[in-house]
Enzyme design. Sequence first.
Site, PDB file in Angstrom:
ATOM      1  N   HIS A  96      27.934  67.695  12.446  1.00  0.00           N
ATOM      2  CA  HIS A  96      29.238  67.027  12.573  1.00  0.00           C
ATOM      3  C   HIS A  96      29.141  65.563  12.137  1.00  0.00           C
ATOM      4  O   HIS A  96      29.945  65.090  11.330  1.00  0.00           O
ATOM      5  CB  HIS A  96      29.771  67.108  14.006  1.00  0.00           C
ATOM      6  N   HIS A 116      31.205  62.732   8.986  1.00  0.00           N
ATOM      7  CA  HIS A 116      31.518  61.297   8.984  1.00  0.00           C
ATOM      8  C   HIS A 116      30.927  60.508   7.809  1.00  0.00           C
ATOM      9  O   HIS A 116      31.565  59.581   7.316  1.00  0.00           O
ATOM     10  CB  HIS A 116      30.999  60.645  10.276  1.00  0.00           C
ATOM     11  N   GLU A 154      38.665  61.294  13.401  1.00  0.00           N
ATOM     12  CA  GLU A 154      38.288  62.682  13.692  1.00  0.00           C
ATOM     13  C   GLU A 154      39.244  63.718  13.101  1.00  0.00           C
ATOM     14  O   GLU A 154      38.807  64.737  12.570  1.00  0.00           O
ATOM     15  CB  GLU A 154      38.168  62.912  15.209  1.00  0.00           C
ATOM     16  N   SER A 196      34.216  69.109   9.459  1.00  0.00           N
ATOM     17  CA  SER A 196      32.984  69.783   9.881  1.00  0.00           C
ATOM     18  C   SER A 196      33.263  71.117  10.566  1.00  0.00           C
ATOM     19  O   SER A 196      32.334  71.781  11.006  1.00  0.00           O
ATOM     20  CB  SER A 196      32.173  68.866  10.810  1.00  0.00           C
TER      21      SER A 196
END
Length: 279
Positions: A142, A147, A188, A207
């Site tokens: 993730h 990111h 997010e 993700s």
Amino acid sequence: MVAGTQPFDISAKTHDPRAGLRGDYAHMDADYTVAQDMSRYDAAMQDRWQRLLARQMRLLPGRACRAFIEAVTMLEMRRGIPSFAEVNAALAARTGWTLVGVPGLLPDAVFFAHLADRRFPVTVWLREEHEFDYIVEPDLFHDFFGHVPMLFTPVYADYLQRYGQGGLKAATLSGLDWLARLYWYTIEFGLLREDGGVRAYGAGILSSPKELVYAVESGVPVRLPFDVLEVMRTPYLIDDVQSQYFVLESFEQLLADTAPDFAPLYARLSAEARAAVKA
Ligand code: HBI
Ligand code: FE
């Protein structure tokens, strides 16, 4: 994923038998960083990484924003679990950000201080096989896949640093509950208008195989134009796909709309919350 208030008890996670990997808060530095020991990634983890990567890469075209696809292609993650040191050389040249290894979720103040100094905390351990399809807390896949590619886009990188600075300030203004929603609905779960449709730039979407398809293509969720006040008014779910997404016109809009002082917004939102309790 990560809610505004600390959803996990960090103090309870210091006795993992595999010290140096999952949730090892016992051997970290004062700023919660740990070394990324590449020799700890065994063949099974490397294989799991490749399968997570292959599944997600196939879903990107037409769903991820251009900036993400360009960076993810350049990063060549297919060579195996990426070394933060290697990526840092390229990232420093592009946006001045540095990846630092961490054992997992950090206390808000520590997390914000890293972002304010353009350090992005990346969890060093990879999820277990039984967590292949879904994991609530951030892991290496993730944090890195979701990111890191966006950190190569200068205007996004500036926004994230400013978010960290805003977090340090919000803590003194009782604004964290509101500010956490901004992180949630941008970093997010953010969507961006591009090529006549919507594309994902949020790491929680990018993700997740399920949410990437759902957020971009499903007729079920509500997609609203990005608006800071509306974002801060909107609660979120940490353990299911979102029922609302906010859509940016550009990353320049994100940086511009979050430039003003949030103190009056926090005061207004707190007053609204008090009024709702009384009603
Ligand atoms: N720590 N490692 C890590 N990753 C996060 O995304 C994170 C965190 N600590 C706090 C936090 N997120 C949240 O409070 C955000 O709302 C800012
Ligand atoms: Fe995340």
